[in-house]
Write an enzyme that holds these catalytic residues in place. Sequence first.
Site, PDB file in Angstrom:
ATOM      1  N   LEU A 216      -6.089  -1.999  -0.795  1.00 26.34           N
ATOM      2  CA  LEU A 216      -5.927  -2.102   0.651  1.00 26.34           C
ATOM      3  C   LEU A 216      -6.374  -3.489   1.133  1.00 26.34           C
ATOM      4  O   LEU A 216      -7.528  -3.675   1.525  1.00 26.34           O
ATOM      5  CB  LEU A 216      -6.752  -0.995   1.306  1.00 26.34           C
ATOM      6  CG  LEU A 216      -6.269  -0.466   2.657  1.00 26.34           C
ATOM      7  CD1 LEU A 216      -6.990   0.813   3.008  1.00 26.34           C
ATOM      8  CD2 LEU A 216      -6.346  -1.471   3.750  1.00 26.34           C
TER       9      LEU A 216
ATOM     10  N   GLU B 199       0.837  -1.196   0.000  1.00 29.82           N
ATOM     11  CA  GLU B 199       0.000   0.000   0.000  1.00 29.82           C
ATOM     12  C   GLU B 199       0.878   1.254   0.000  1.00 29.82           C
ATOM     13  O   GLU B 199       1.745   1.405   0.863  1.00 29.82           O
ATOM     14  CB  GLU B 199      -0.905  -0.014   1.242  1.00 29.82           C
ATOM     15  CG  GLU B 199      -1.917  -1.155   1.196  1.00 29.82           C
ATOM     16  CD  GLU B 199      -2.443  -1.550   2.571  1.00 29.82           C
ATOM     17  OE1 GLU B 199      -2.213  -0.812   3.543  1.00 29.82           O
ATOM     18  OE2 GLU B 199      -3.069  -2.624   2.671  1.00 29.82           O
TER      19      GLU B 199
ATOM     20  N   GLU C 243      -4.289  -6.683   3.014  1.00 28.30           N
ATOM     21  CA  GLU C 243      -3.031  -7.303   3.429  1.00 28.30           C
ATOM     22  C   GLU C 243      -2.978  -8.794   3.137  1.00 28.30           C
ATOM     23  O   GLU C 243      -1.930  -9.324   2.762  1.00 28.30           O
ATOM     24  CB  GLU C 243      -2.792  -7.064   4.920  1.00 28.30           C
ATOM     25  CG  GLU C 243      -2.299  -5.665   5.270  1.00 28.30           C
ATOM     26  CD  GLU C 243      -3.371  -4.602   5.231  1.00 28.30           C
ATOM     27  OE1 GLU C 243      -4.567  -4.961   5.127  1.00 28.30           O
ATOM     28  OE2 GLU C 243      -3.033  -3.398   5.307  1.00 28.30           O
TER      29      GLU C 243
ATOM     30  N   GLN D 159       2.047  -2.072   5.910  1.00 23.06           N
ATOM     31  CA  GLN D 159       2.317  -0.686   6.329  1.00 23.06           C
ATOM     32  C   GLN D 159       2.711  -0.555   7.804  1.00 23.06           C
ATOM     33  O   GLN D 159       3.548   0.277   8.146  1.00 23.06           O
ATOM     34  CB  GLN D 159       1.102   0.161   5.997  1.00 23.06           C
ATOM     35  CG  GLN D 159       1.435   1.593   5.680  1.00 23.06           C
ATOM     36  CD  GLN D 159       0.324   2.269   4.887  1.00 23.06           C
ATOM     37  OE1 GLN D 159      -0.742   2.551   5.416  1.00 23.06           O
ATOM     38  NE2 GLN D 159       0.573   2.539   3.628  1.00 23.06           N
ATOM     39  N   PHE D 160       2.120  -1.359   8.655  1.00 24.07           N
ATOM     40  CA  PHE D 160       2.507  -1.439  10.067  1.00 24.07           C
ATOM     41  C   PHE D 160       2.260  -2.875  10.510  1.00 24.07           C
ATOM     42  O   PHE D 160       1.319  -3.504  10.014  1.00 24.07           O
ATOM     43  CB  PHE D 160       1.655  -0.513  10.947  1.00 24.07           C
ATOM     44  CG  PHE D 160       1.983   0.936  10.796  1.00 24.07           C
ATOM     45  CD1 PHE D 160       2.963   1.532  11.584  1.00 24.07           C
ATOM     46  CD2 PHE D 160       1.317   1.708   9.863  1.00 24.07           C
ATOM     47  CE1 PHE D 160       3.268   2.882  11.432  1.00 24.07           C
ATOM     48  CE2 PHE D 160       1.624   3.058   9.709  1.00 24.07           C
ATOM     49  CZ  PHE D 160       2.600   3.646  10.502  1.00 24.07           C
TER      50      PHE D 160
ATOM     51  N   HIS E  63      -0.376   0.698  16.140  1.00 26.06           N
ATOM     52  CA  HIS E  63       0.812   1.014  15.339  1.00 26.06           C
ATOM     53  C   HIS E  63       2.102   0.784  16.113  1.00 26.06           C
ATOM     54  O   HIS E  63       3.163   1.216  15.680  1.00 26.06           O
ATOM     55  CB  HIS E  63       0.788   2.480  14.893  1.00 26.06           C
ATOM     56  CG  HIS E  63      -0.184   2.781  13.792  1.00 26.06           C
ATOM     57  ND1 HIS E  63      -1.534   2.693  13.944  1.00 26.06           N
ATOM     58  CD2 HIS E  63       0.007   3.172  12.497  1.00 26.06           C
ATOM     59  CE1 HIS E  63      -2.144   3.036  12.813  1.00 26.06           C
ATOM     60  NE2 HIS E  63      -1.226   3.322  11.928  1.00 26.06           N
TER      61      HIS E  63
ATOM     62  N   PRO F 160      -3.630 -10.362   9.146  1.00 27.91           N
ATOM     63  CA  PRO F 160      -4.329 -11.071   8.062  1.00 27.91           C
ATOM     64  C   PRO F 160      -3.383 -11.835   7.130  1.00 27.91           C
ATOM     65  O   PRO F 160      -3.843 -12.630   6.317  1.00 27.91           O
ATOM     66  CB  PRO F 160      -5.035  -9.941   7.290  1.00 27.91           C
ATOM     67  CG  PRO F 160      -5.123  -8.816   8.253  1.00 27.91           C
ATOM     68  CD  PRO F 160      -3.889  -8.924   9.109  1.00 27.91           C
TER      69      PRO F 160
ATOM     70  N   ILE G 185      -0.468  -6.797  10.050  1.00 28.13           N
ATOM     71  CA  ILE G 185       0.180  -7.971   9.485  1.00 28.13           C
ATOM     72  C   ILE G 185      -0.617  -9.243   9.763  1.00 28.13           C
ATOM     73  O   ILE G 185      -0.422 -10.264   9.092  1.00 28.13           O
ATOM     74  CB  ILE G 185       1.627  -8.096  10.048  1.00 28.13           C
ATOM     75  CG1 ILE G 185       2.543  -8.803   9.034  1.00 28.13           C
ATOM     76  CG2 ILE G 185       1.655  -8.825  11.391  1.00 28.13           C
ATOM     77  CD1 ILE G 185       4.032  -8.721   9.397  1.00 28.13           C
TER      78      ILE G 185
HETATM   79  C1  TPP Z   1      -5.822  -2.975   7.622  1.00 27.54           C
HETATM   80  C2  TPP Z   1      -5.101  -1.685   7.531  1.00 27.54           C
HETATM   81  N1  TPP Z   1      -4.143  -1.556   6.603  1.00 27.54           N
HETATM   82  C3  TPP Z   1      -3.475  -0.390   6.480  1.00 27.54           C
HETATM   83  C4  TPP Z   1      -3.758   0.669   7.298  1.00 27.54           C
HETATM   84  C5  TPP Z   1      -3.016   1.997   7.163  1.00 27.54           C
HETATM   85  N2  TPP Z   1      -3.972   2.970   6.630  1.00 27.54           N
HETATM   86  C6  TPP Z   1      -4.613   3.810   7.447  1.00 27.54           C
HETATM   87  S1  TPP Z   1      -5.785   4.666   6.640  1.00 27.54           S
HETATM   88  C7  TPP Z   1      -5.410   3.929   5.175  1.00 27.54           C
HETATM   89  C8  TPP Z   1      -6.189   4.281   3.960  1.00 27.54           C
HETATM   90  C9  TPP Z   1      -7.639   4.119   4.199  1.00 27.54           C
HETATM   91  O1  TPP Z   1      -8.348   4.480   3.053  1.00 27.54           O
HETATM   92  P1  TPP Z   1      -9.915   4.579   3.069  1.00 27.54           P
HETATM   93  O2  TPP Z   1     -10.493   3.268   3.490  1.00 27.54           O
HETATM   94  O3  TPP Z   1     -10.316   5.103   1.759  1.00 27.54           O
HETATM   95  O4  TPP Z   1     -10.263   5.592   4.225  1.00 27.54           O
HETATM   96  P2  TPP Z   1      -9.842   7.128   4.298  1.00 27.54           P
HETATM   97  O5  TPP Z   1      -8.518   7.180   4.984  1.00 27.54           O
HETATM   98  O6  TPP Z   1      -9.794   7.658   2.924  1.00 27.54           O
HETATM   99  O7  TPP Z   1     -10.907   7.745   5.125  1.00 27.54           O
HETATM  100  C10 TPP Z   1      -4.378   3.027   5.337  1.00 27.54           C
HETATM  101  C11 TPP Z   1      -3.798   2.230   4.242  1.00 27.54           C
HETATM  102  C12 TPP Z   1      -4.754   0.476   8.270  1.00 27.54           C
HETATM  103  N3  TPP Z   1      -5.081   1.427   9.147  1.00 27.54           N
HETATM  104  N4  TPP Z   1      -5.404  -0.703   8.355  1.00 27.54           N
END
Ligand code: TPP
Lengths: 326, 326, 354, 354
Positions: free
Chosen positions: A58, A29, A60, A82-83, A129, A89, A87
């Site tokens: 998005l 991601e 994992e 990403q963190f 995180h 999943p 991990i």
């Molecule tokens: C399972 C997971 N993977 C990665 C992240 C890191 N991360 C936080 S917000 C985000 C993007 C989220 O996008 P979206 O669902 O469109 O929500 P938005 O932030 O646009 O409100 C990511 C990749 C996370 N929080 N949870």
Amino acid sequence: MDELNLVQAVNRALARAMADDPRVVVLGEDVGRDGGVFRATDGLFARFGEDRVIDTPLAELAIAGVAVGMAAQGLRPVAEIQFTGFIYPTIDQLVNHASRLRTRTRGRLACPMVLRSPSGGGIHAPEHHSESPEAMLAHIPGLRVVIPSSPRRAYGLLLAAISDPDPVVFLEPTRLYRAVREPVADDGEALPLDRCFVLREGRDLTFVTWGAMVLETMAAAERLAGRGVEATVIDLATLHPLDHETIVESVRGTGRCVIVHEAPLSGGWGAEVAARLAEHALTALLAPVVRVAGYDTVMPLPRLEAHYMPGVERVLAAAERVLEFA
Amino acid sequence: MDELNLVQAVNRALARAMADDPRVVVLGEDVGRDGGVFRATDGLFARFGEDRVIDTPLAELAIAGVAVGMAAQGLRPVAEIQFTGFIYPTIDQLVNHASRLRTRTRGRLACPMVLRSPSGGGIHAPEHHSESPEAMLAHIPGLRVVIPSSPRRAYGLLLAAISDPDPVVFLEPTRLYRAVREPVADDGEALPLDRCFVLREGRDLTFVTWGAMVLETMAAAERLAGRGVEATVIDLATLHPLDHETIVESVRGTGRCVIVHEAPLSGGWGAEVAARLAEHALTALLAPVVRVAGYDTVMPLPRLEAHYMPGVERVLAAAERVLEFA
Amino acid sequence: MTGTGSPSIPFTRCIGPDGAAVGDLPDFARNPAELVRLYRALVLTRSFDAKAVALQRTGRLGTFASSLGQEAVSVGAAAAMRPEDVFLPSFREQGGQLWRGVTPLELLLYWGGDERGSDFKAAREDFPVCVPVGSHAPHAVGVAMAFKLRREKRVAVCVLGDGATSKGDVAEALNMAGVWKAPSVFVINNNRWAISVPVARQTAAATLAQKAVAAGIPGEQVDGNDVVAVRAVVERALARARAGDGPSLIEALTYRLGDHTTADDASRYRDDAEVSAHWPEEPIARLRHHLATVAGWDKAQEERVLEETAALLERAAEAYLATAPQPAATVFDFTYAALPAELAAQRRQALEGS
Amino acid sequence: MTGTGSPSIPFTRCIGPDGAAVGDLPDFARNPAELVRLYRALVLTRSFDAKAVALQRTGRLGTFASSLGQEAVSVGAAAAMRPEDVFLPSFREQGGQLWRGVTPLELLLYWGGDERGSDFKAAREDFPVCVPVGSHAPHAVGVAMAFKLRREKRVAVCVLGDGATSKGDVAEALNMAGVWKAPSVFVINNNRWAISVPVARQTAAATLAQKAVAAGIPGEQVDGNDVVAVRAVVERALARARAGDGPSLIEALTYRLGDHTTADDASRYRDDAEVSAHWPEEPIARLRHHLATVAGWDKAQEERVLEETAALLERAAEAYLATAPQPAATVFDFTYAALPAELAAQRRQALEGS
Ligand SMILES: Cc1ncc(C[n+]2csc(CCOP(=O)(O)OP(=O)(O)O)c2C)c(N)n1
Ligand SMILES: Cc1ncc(C[n+]2csc(CCOP(=O)(O)OP(=O)(O)O)c2C)c(N)n1
Ligand SMILES: [Mg+2]
Ligand SMILES: [Mg+2]
């Protein structure tokens, strides 16, 4: 030779591996144009193109699963989670596929993939995180779990992980990303996997640690040295398979051991180290083995984080106890 | 009092809990009309109806996640994962949600759910049906991990797990499902969680084990008794939180300890037990702590399974080594 | 059987339950030799299943999942593939595996609990059986992306069950395949049951083909008891994928005529009447009727196929039963490419029996 | 902004970007007092975000995700709910949380790294913020099933991002909700970006509403910058769920006008021009224009709202900054209902500082 911090060293190793081996692809991601949320993949998209630096949806689980498929086809995927909070999943893919593709096909197919992820606490990050799940992963047979503790080791170990013919989980201590710099030659030289690094040698006490806790442990060792106590500090680097010999040898010499890690105490990887000592160095032990670790609680949010993470004082107190034991 | 095998005892406990507490609901794949692939939920659908005995679509992550939602609402969901080989997709829900809902809301919401799953090898099952992942789960703070080793303990511990206000993973040794029978009173009496069971007491040696390996360990203890060696056998039952006192006390008495488990050696829960001894019973130890465990390899398919699973001979050999040590 | 789909989901059938062609047949199906090849493959699959079940019943094989009644799905899918494509089966697609060159001996070894059964001597890049339901779907995307990256005109073909469509793994994989146009084809063996759960309790979706809509990829239904239709539909999807037009999802409608596996007793949860109602649609009689009409397939030919198949399977079973287990050391030898020091020590200990 | 959907996906808008009504307004929107209530909530949300970002920039708050430009999604969804329904937000739905009675102080505590921020004094059954993307979707199904089992006429409302729709968790949850007719509503805040990944690289699906098709449940789009439309569409979905007709999926089309979080720098991956193009559609000016037309909303009223909001947030910030951290012992005290012996020992040690 450039002075790099750890995340820059990771970036350098990725670029080097991609330049040297067309089979290496990076996916995850925000690894593309954004260069990763920590900038670990900065510049790779521009240099190697979208075929080899792949921004994923998005998901994992599928990131890990896609890497398995690529690896089975002979690519060398380096996937980023990403963190480590996200991990979990991927564990199904790691246990049921990545780690056993070789054995279940008697070597017909293999899985030379790397799963990178920033790990650990101490940077006042949001919920989920700051955890350190290495022990869960290191219990998986067929997998390697590697954690660098300095820019140079990050560079050399990541190159080794990428060229290793088996799957490697590579956990990068977030707290170290920008904490220290050191000269890192971009020489393409891998460091050995499955080997500890002895960061200092001393005959009075053995510290065993890994990842960001190397900082506190080295600091504690320095403080002890100021008082004439000479400690060995062992950085596990590869948690699994474990470099049993180096640890046991050292403790046979010093007779005293303190293990330091951030993850919760119970079932942390320190347990494995202590167990090895109880099994293979018992007669040499002059004092109980002490583990300094996170508590068996959920990692608190940042305001109480400092109460959770083992600090130099806790490491020193443990060392005292072990040294004073008679 | 009926003689029940372990899976019948599980069934009895589920029926009892459902009859006594309308908040208890059972969900999982094939738990309804089919009564579960091992018949653990046999008869519940007919007796309690489809509202409380819910056949789920094939999606383990969501089974766990739905249970979290139900539990937060005050139900007492008992979810079944058909085999522990398929439990990995639930880990994200266990780590990031179930185990921390209480702490993250300072007790406003809680998660009194149970995740049951048949676990372990030795029944010549297909690929992915014989693993023992308890250590990965027992490392999760906020979670309980419970493994019964007899029909009576299965009944009492499952009742305890269901009424516990926090999440419990309840791993049922598949190999024991039909291996032994004993009288089980359907008295609704829970057995204590967070406590070991001392299955026999002897002053020469302490065996620590859990789950199906209790059989081999008890057999080994019998064999030793035949030779005048008296061993204590401790069944952990609750792996986490660990009943540290009972184990340490016993080894302080015997000075010798052999730990027996099926899961791979490195990072198995035996490491935690050994570490506790290295830390808290060192001076009492008359011999190295020995772990008899699965190897650090992938669980082989059935034809080589017997080479992997620790048998009585391996347990005895370890006991010899520990007893002979001077 | 007719498609269960909404008007927007296409449904393809080439040969009806009575053996009669429905509309124009695809080219390959106008060649009787090719039809006979498909027929033999269906028969081989059914006979293999019967053999495996018999071995299991007599304690000489592990739990086994017969594909009784569903043979046309994976045979049809495999028959549409090129050798250089990669097949990613679930645990019920021995029909396709056999077509791809996996031997009956290898299959028996695998289901008998011997890892060598997944060390295919042919089809060396094909994936082994996937037991964790749906978890191979992302692998197909990875394989396909490797093809794409190397500019190879190859396609990954993944077969999964109706139950698998509920797994997040599959949704994630379809979505990724879609956004990357990964050259891949996903075939659902919709045999209407996931152990005891009928498809109506698996999802509220009227068709499984419409799972494709979530991923923005083409989805269609095919009569999964019609091997000609399955092959034709998968061939079209493969051509699309090879041309760079991305993945497709194909729902093959069939029926599980047997128990889920040898460990299952379907009478606990479904009526015999339902099963009987599906027998007239099964794929082998259907193709046999068709062959009789178009190529004069007769009893003698039928018997020859059955005899040849039986002989081949007899030899495979004998070879299987005569195969000694692997040496104990092999528990260690394939965990990593090279034995780590750690594991070498455990291996030594194990062999010394301590 | 118009719907991106195919003809089969409905799209609803009530008030256009210029503030003019589009067709007949729903009943609640013909009541100016109700519109003002919604307006104040939008303003409160935007002001809260600005305050939080300012606190973060000055080192007094942790990483924070502003909802700039997307306020109407969660305010609209929450406004449609009854108090006894349960809200399951992602990490960008403070608008809905505030509407439901979560206080600005609680939100600041949470984002400032203090667990007490999730111990809401109102909305006690609402879920805390969900950071692992999409993982709260199955919780909504569980909550809904609890309602269903107890025959309560309550509904679980889950808000998630466009990126979340790629997670298997969400697909599994929608599918389960569908087959069980779980009384639940899933609202997608489609702000077009998941950090640096635009929705076109997130999925090949033309709409996110069509993810519903895979689950066999209704899916529709709504103008996510139109709080009236969001509320109206969610109200309809809630009524359906309450009537026992099961879940729905609603895609609210909006735009992330700011960085992903305070830790992000969106200029690395998207053009300012794209952002500017979306400003004319943002929800607050739109409702203000509408209020001006239908209720004579004037500068004085506007200023009063801004001042009241500012004062309220100032007090919250002061209270936040004045809140001492929890005692160290609380690291232990909520891990289990009762402290296990194990942990009691660790707690003792920790407090003794050894
Ligand atoms: C399972 C997971 N993977 C990665 C992240 C890191 N991360 C936080 S917000 C985000 C993007 C989220 O996008 P979206 O669902 O469109 O929500 P938005 O932030 O646009 O409100 C990511 C990749 C996370 N929080 N949870
Ligand atoms: C992830 C996972 N969960 C559960 C199981 C146990 N199991 C084996 S087959 C099966 C049903 C599969 O149904 P379907 O996908 O329709 O395939 P079919 O068996 O009908 O071919 C289940 C639940 C499994 N193998 N994998
Ligand atoms: Mg099926
Ligand atoms: Mg978004």
